[in-house]
Write an enzyme that holds these catalytic residues in place. Sequence first.
Site, PDB file in Angstrom:
ATOM      1  N   GLU A   1       0.598  18.499   9.302  1.00 46.01           N
ATOM      2  CA  GLU A   1       0.494  19.470   8.206  1.00 46.01           C
ATOM      3  C   GLU A   1       1.005  20.841   8.667  1.00 46.01           C
ATOM      4  O   GLU A   1       1.794  21.484   7.985  1.00 46.01           O
ATOM      5  CB  GLU A   1      -0.963  19.622   7.731  1.00 46.01           C
ATOM      6  CG  GLU A   1      -1.508  18.433   6.965  1.00 46.01           C
ATOM      7  CD  GLU A   1      -2.110  17.383   7.880  1.00 46.01           C
ATOM      8  OE1 GLU A   1      -1.946  17.502   9.109  1.00 46.01           O
ATOM      9  OE2 GLU A   1      -2.738  16.437   7.375  1.00 46.01           O
TER      10      GLU A   1
ATOM     11  N   PHE B   1      -8.110  23.603  14.512  1.00 40.52           N
ATOM     12  CA  PHE B   1      -8.890  23.029  13.423  1.00 40.52           C
ATOM     13  C   PHE B   1     -10.143  22.364  14.001  1.00 40.52           C
ATOM     14  O   PHE B   1     -10.104  21.705  15.019  1.00 40.52           O
ATOM     15  CB  PHE B   1      -8.058  21.973  12.696  1.00 40.52           C
ATOM     16  CG  PHE B   1      -8.789  21.286  11.588  1.00 40.52           C
ATOM     17  CD1 PHE B   1      -8.821  21.866  10.318  1.00 40.52           C
ATOM     18  CD2 PHE B   1      -9.444  20.085  11.794  1.00 40.52           C
ATOM     19  CE1 PHE B   1      -9.494  21.241   9.280  1.00 40.52           C
ATOM     20  CE2 PHE B   1     -10.122  19.457  10.759  1.00 40.52           C
ATOM     21  CZ  PHE B   1     -10.149  20.037   9.496  1.00 40.52           C
TER      22      PHE B   1
ATOM     23  N   ASP C   1      -8.921  -5.684   2.786  1.00 42.64           N
ATOM     24  CA  ASP C   1      -7.711  -6.339   2.292  1.00 42.64           C
ATOM     25  C   ASP C   1      -7.774  -7.855   2.454  1.00 42.64           C
ATOM     26  O   ASP C   1      -6.964  -8.576   1.870  1.00 42.64           O
ATOM     27  CB  ASP C   1      -6.473  -5.848   3.067  1.00 42.64           C
ATOM     28  CG  ASP C   1      -6.072  -4.448   2.657  1.00 42.64           C
ATOM     29  OD1 ASP C   1      -6.350  -4.083   1.502  1.00 42.64           O
ATOM     30  OD2 ASP C   1      -5.491  -3.735   3.491  1.00 42.64           O
TER      31      ASP C   1
ATOM     32  N   ARG D   1     -13.389  23.614   9.355  1.00 43.93           N
ATOM     33  CA  ARG D   1     -12.356  23.059   8.478  1.00 43.93           C
ATOM     34  C   ARG D   1     -11.250  24.083   8.201  1.00 43.93           C
ATOM     35  O   ARG D   1     -10.727  24.182   7.116  1.00 43.93           O
ATOM     36  CB  ARG D   1     -12.968  22.539   7.179  1.00 43.93           C
ATOM     37  CG  ARG D   1     -14.004  21.438   7.453  1.00 43.93           C
ATOM     38  CD  ARG D   1     -14.600  20.879   6.193  1.00 43.93           C
ATOM     39  NE  ARG D   1     -13.587  20.190   5.405  1.00 43.93           N
ATOM     40  CZ  ARG D   1     -13.695  19.970   4.093  1.00 43.93           C
ATOM     41  NH1 ARG D   1     -14.761  20.412   3.460  1.00 43.93           N
ATOM     42  NH2 ARG D   1     -12.773  19.322   3.448  1.00 43.93           N
TER      43      ARG D   1
ATOM     44  N   ASP E   1       0.849  -1.172   0.000  1.00 42.26           N
ATOM     45  CA  ASP E   1       0.000   0.000   0.000  1.00 42.26           C
ATOM     46  C   ASP E   1       0.891   1.230   0.000  1.00 42.26           C
ATOM     47  O   ASP E   1       1.908   1.258   0.666  1.00 42.26           O
ATOM     48  CB  ASP E   1      -0.868   0.003   1.270  1.00 42.26           C
ATOM     49  CG  ASP E   1      -2.234  -0.565   0.992  1.00 42.26           C
ATOM     50  OD1 ASP E   1      -2.733  -0.332  -0.128  1.00 42.26           O
ATOM     51  OD2 ASP E   1      -2.785  -1.233   1.877  1.00 42.26           O
TER      52      ASP E   1
ATOM     53  N   SER F   1      -7.959  26.453  10.428  1.00 43.18           N
ATOM     54  CA  SER F   1      -7.257  26.732  11.672  1.00 43.18           C
ATOM     55  C   SER F   1      -6.466  28.007  11.454  1.00 43.18           C
ATOM     56  O   SER F   1      -6.326  28.478  10.320  1.00 43.18           O
ATOM     57  CB  SER F   1      -6.326  25.570  12.043  1.00 43.18           C
ATOM     58  OG  SER F   1      -5.345  25.414  11.044  1.00 43.18           O
TER      59      SER F   1
ATOM     60  N   ASP G   1      -4.053  -4.225   6.176  1.00 45.79           N
ATOM     61  CA  ASP G   1      -4.586  -4.197   7.532  1.00 45.79           C
ATOM     62  C   ASP G   1      -6.104  -4.154   7.557  1.00 45.79           C
ATOM     63  O   ASP G   1      -6.720  -4.578   8.508  1.00 45.79           O
ATOM     64  CB  ASP G   1      -3.998  -2.999   8.306  1.00 45.79           C
ATOM     65  CG  ASP G   1      -4.131  -1.691   7.528  1.00 45.79           C
ATOM     66  OD1 ASP G   1      -4.794  -1.708   6.470  1.00 45.79           O
ATOM     67  OD2 ASP G   1      -3.566  -0.682   7.978  1.00 45.79           O
TER      68      ASP G   1
ATOM     69  N   ASP H   1      -0.042  25.217  15.622  1.00 45.84           N
ATOM     70  CA  ASP H   1      -0.726  24.072  14.997  1.00 45.84           C
ATOM     71  C   ASP H   1       0.221  22.881  15.036  1.00 45.84           C
ATOM     72  O   ASP H   1       1.230  22.852  14.325  1.00 45.84           O
ATOM     73  CB  ASP H   1      -1.096  24.464  13.558  1.00 45.84           C
ATOM     74  CG  ASP H   1      -1.776  23.320  12.825  1.00 45.84           C
ATOM     75  OD1 ASP H   1      -1.926  22.229  13.437  1.00 45.84           O
ATOM     76  OD2 ASP H   1      -2.142  23.508  11.652  1.00 45.84           O
TER      77      ASP H   1
ATOM     78  N   ALA I   1     -13.832  20.201  12.748  1.00 46.39           N
ATOM     79  CA  ALA I   1     -14.478  19.554  11.617  1.00 46.39           C
ATOM     80  C   ALA I   1     -15.552  20.468  11.043  1.00 46.39           C
ATOM     81  O   ALA I   1     -15.916  20.374   9.882  1.00 46.39           O
ATOM     82  CB  ALA I   1     -15.090  18.232  12.050  1.00 46.39           C
TER      83      ALA I   1
END
Lengths: 569, 682
Positions: free
Chosen positions: B353, B380, B522, B385, B312, B387, B518, B349, B382
């Site tokens: 990212e 941040f 799969d 979306r 993967d 920050s 995992d 942050d 939800a």
Amino acid sequence: MTALGVAQIVLLLAVVVGCAIPLGAFIAAVLSGRRTFLSPVLGPVERGLFRLSGIDPAHGMGWRTYTVALLVITAVHTLLLYAILRLQFYLPFNPQGFTGMSPRLAFNTAISFATNTNWQAYSGETTLSNGAQMLGLTVHNFVSAAVGISAAAAVSRAFSPASKGVLGNAWADITRIVLYVLLPISLLMTAALLALGAPQTLLGSVTVTTLEGVKQVISIGPVAFQEAIKILGTNGGGFFNANSAHPFENPGILSDLIENWALLLIPFSMPVMFGLLAGRARDGMALLATMALLLTGFALLLYAAEAGGNPLLHALGVSNLGGNMEGKEVRFGTALSSLFAASTTATSTGAVIAAHDSLMPLGGLVTLFLIQLGEVIPGGVGSGLYGIVVFALLAVFVAGLMVGRTPEYLGKKIQAKEVKLAMLAVLILPLSILGGTALSLNTASGLGSLANAGPHGLSEMLYAWTSATGNNGSAFAGLSADTPLLDYGLAIAMILGRFAFLVPVMAIAGSLSLKQSLRPGAGTFPTDGALFVGLLAGVILILGGLQYLPALSLGPLAEHFAMLAHATY
Amino acid sequence: MNASTSQPDTASPALFDSGMLLRATRDALVKLNPVHLIASPVIFTTEIIALLVTVLALNDVVTHQPAGFAFQVAFWLWLTVLFATFAEAVAEGRGRARAESLRRGRTDLKAKLLVSPDRNALYRPVSATELRRGSVVLVEIGDLVPSDGEVIEGVASVDESAITGESAPVIREAGGDRSAVTGGTRLVSDWLVVKITADPGQTFIDRMIGLVEGASRRKTPNEIALDILLAGLTIIFLIAVVTLVGLAHYSGSALAVPVLAALLVTLIPTTIGGLLSAIGIAGMDRLVRFNVMATSGRAVEAAGDIDMLLLDKTGTITFGNRMATAFMPAAGISESRLATAAAMASIGDETPEGRSIQAFARTRFSVDPARPDDAQTIPFSANTRMSGLDAAGRSWRKGAVASVLANLSGAKPAGFDEIVDRIARAGGTPLAVTEDGVLLGVVALSDVVKPGIRERFASLRKMGIRTVMITGDNEVTAAAIAAEAGVDDFLAQATPQDKLDYIRREQTEGRLVAMCGDGTNDAPALAQADVGVAMQTGTQAAREAGNMVDLDSDPTKLIEIVEIGKQLLITRGSLTTFSIANDVSKYFAILPAIFVATYPGLAALNIMRLHTPQSAILSAVIFNALIIVALVPLALRGVAYRPLGAAALLRRNLLVYGVGGLIAPFIGIKAIDLVLSFLKVA
């Protein structure tokens, strides 16, 4: 050893290999049912035969059916040959009025010719009628050779990714081999031998007045054609007791070169056929290279042993020029006699142009060892190929582990089943050779057969069992072989050597043909290069040497060292 | 994962320690029991012969004949057998310590068996051994998970150090890819309702104990094949030696049984025969030390054979978390202004990212703004979306393009959509950046290939293994990452069905495929692959479908697994070659010794110039016994594997073990002969 002698040996072997490669390709084409240059002539005959006997060449057989077919045709022909040998008195072409063979000798002879051994416990010219020679022995020379080649073809097909359990059609294979391969080449050879002076007649003998004014009866018969297939099919059973040393079987140096070439031709073409039928041409060439290298080495070794001559005679003031000439034809000389002796033992032919009993101890050792290696370099027609494939499987099994993968040969994984069957096949040979020798050397009957005592006697007996088990058929001579012990014992050895080896090999082929063909990758151990050739040669030599060195040390080796110490037996 | 756990050197104890050796010696004696030995045909044969020679030697004593030589031969034959059983005992001893600690955790586990699969249902305390497949239990904070199972309700952190050695707890929750729990692990928070998936004695820990102890060890297919080869060779040499009696009798020499016994035992492949099972156990042990559990030895062998590795992309080839790779300012804005704004928006942050944006701004533009004193971090959520940071009346924001645009006070700059499009097409994620409500531009986040991964793939290629990257990305992105990582092929926008089809197609073309995964989706591909490595963090379905579980959940571990599989086979092959090559020298030692009386000329074969026939025979037997002990460390450690091509590897191993095996015993036997003649033993 002279440079000329070495050149003769190396050149002839090179010519053989050069001819064997196109022949192998031709045989592969014929057995795949493809058109060849002979198809316009023989195609109609082939189709007619198939229609007549209801053979559908496209109907493939699994390993069991194929093996049963080979066993059945051998059994039927053994019975037929037995009947001919026993009843020859009542059959046509018996100008000398020979009576039938004794049951025991007929049993031994029938098995001998049916297993492609051609061990002869009789003298052809004083025992067998022309009819028995032609209809019995010559026909069986064709059949036993074709059975060997078709078995090799079946084993080759097992490695092809397309096989999926089908190994071909035994009846079609046998027919095609006889029709396209054995008959045409035999006819060409017959013509050559006739031109060189070999007889082909239905007369039993001619009576001539010699220069001394004495009348002499000279045996003749349909020699040339039988000689051709005897050599070509690695059969080796001579028309005359003297075999290819007889001037009617082998008139001169040219016929000798042709015969030596012909007896190596098909065996050396087999690995080429193998590669093409298996879809791995290069791997076939690697087997060919292994065979050619080992045979060249042993032929030169044998020549070296013979060319040196006998030091004991030398000490008596006898010239050693020309090497050890005892038991050799002056026509052929040391180099060609050595090459023929090596070729005939390495191919399970068993025809001889010199007395192997009279070879130097080390020369005799080479001939013995060549048979004991399992008749694989290059071995008999077909049998040599399926023999060397067994060695290749064992070599790849051990070497494959050393590269860290489950061993595979030509993309087929070698697992417990194949190893078991391969070991079973390989085990039979020492059991028969060493067991038979040890047994007969400790019986009154066996000892009674020996002409010599000490290590030379041991070599004679060891040679007989080696030759029978290896389906070679040559004799060390110096042994009275027509005794109950040896007639029956050697017949069993011949059957074991042929079929106790063939059946497990066919089972391996059956198992492999059902396996998936794995793609070769960088992690796959390459079986088409110099490394594999060296490895395979090493495995053949070490495995053979480890089994037979103790016996050889009591025979030819002991004799050799004794000779150096001025003792003879 | 913890990088150090994948280093075997740090985890592996010394090859031997004295306590273990003592115990191994005791076990070796117990293993002399013929019932146990019959599984190893070569060593069993040796024991029978040792017994025979001993009885004959005793008989000689009773009948007042000289028995010294027979006793010496018998002594060394017994030692040969003992060394072989010792090798196996040592190999087993190394796994035992680990098994003990696993077993301690397993004993007297208690379970709360729920009457119905509901957190609030009644439960009754039972012993874990009463649990069967399908039982539903409640596990609460502080409890040990009683058996393997699947979480059907709840979220909790679980300490799995008992099996992984990793102390940081992991999250287990119902649904998704983290639903499997393992018996013997401990809940450190919350509660779980678990449906049991293993009957007693068949849990993961039970299997692990069985594996490391070697108790449940069954011979692998290749081991069986090799055993047959060795048994066949033994029979061949038996034939050669027994028939030699007849040949010698004809030649006028009577061979004594101890002499024949010596010849036979030195010829049969005792070296590999004695070390074969130790090699297998040690191979398994090596795997366990790498924190990988295999369901069978067969799977380990298969790992050595694979041609192709499916990985993967996310988390394996790339870091998975997206990192800043470019600042793309809107028209009229300078790159450094955008960088500064983006860095400001990322102060405080701590997401990967955010940190990557700060790092990128620092390294590329030397922009490293300090945190203003009165700054307030806007985390941040939800919902928004976005920050950012508010300080001294100013504000910096970064976030999903759509959310930022929705909250924009001013107009969207010209050409902004093209920038966003370009990033998305290349597989990146655009983050819009605003300063005081003005849109300055976009930060491009994209996946970054792990350092060093390219080299790992190169070494796999040298082993002959192709790597294939599987990703949900589109073709363009996948191709870019594939080229960067140096994989041989990739499968873009892959669905579970695509993976399965890909594996099937490769297999029908004759390749062996390994994959790791995992997720539950799969599972079919893991089951279809020839070697399927499931991650310990994965679902129960994935773990059952695969034939190995990686406790560290590190997909690149497959490379080590392949190496261990190969090493196992190489060690067997090399020692077999060595064992067979050794035989040549033994003929040169023993044959002249036994026949020189009959044919004095055969003394010429005594090329080692051994002192007396008796010392020649004894030296061969002693060498044959000692070489087993000498090779025990090699058998346990394994022959080193180098990622070379097959031909180069074979050439090397043939040279070391084949040619070396031919030569070494000549030297060894001669040396022993010198010692014997010095000690005047023979």
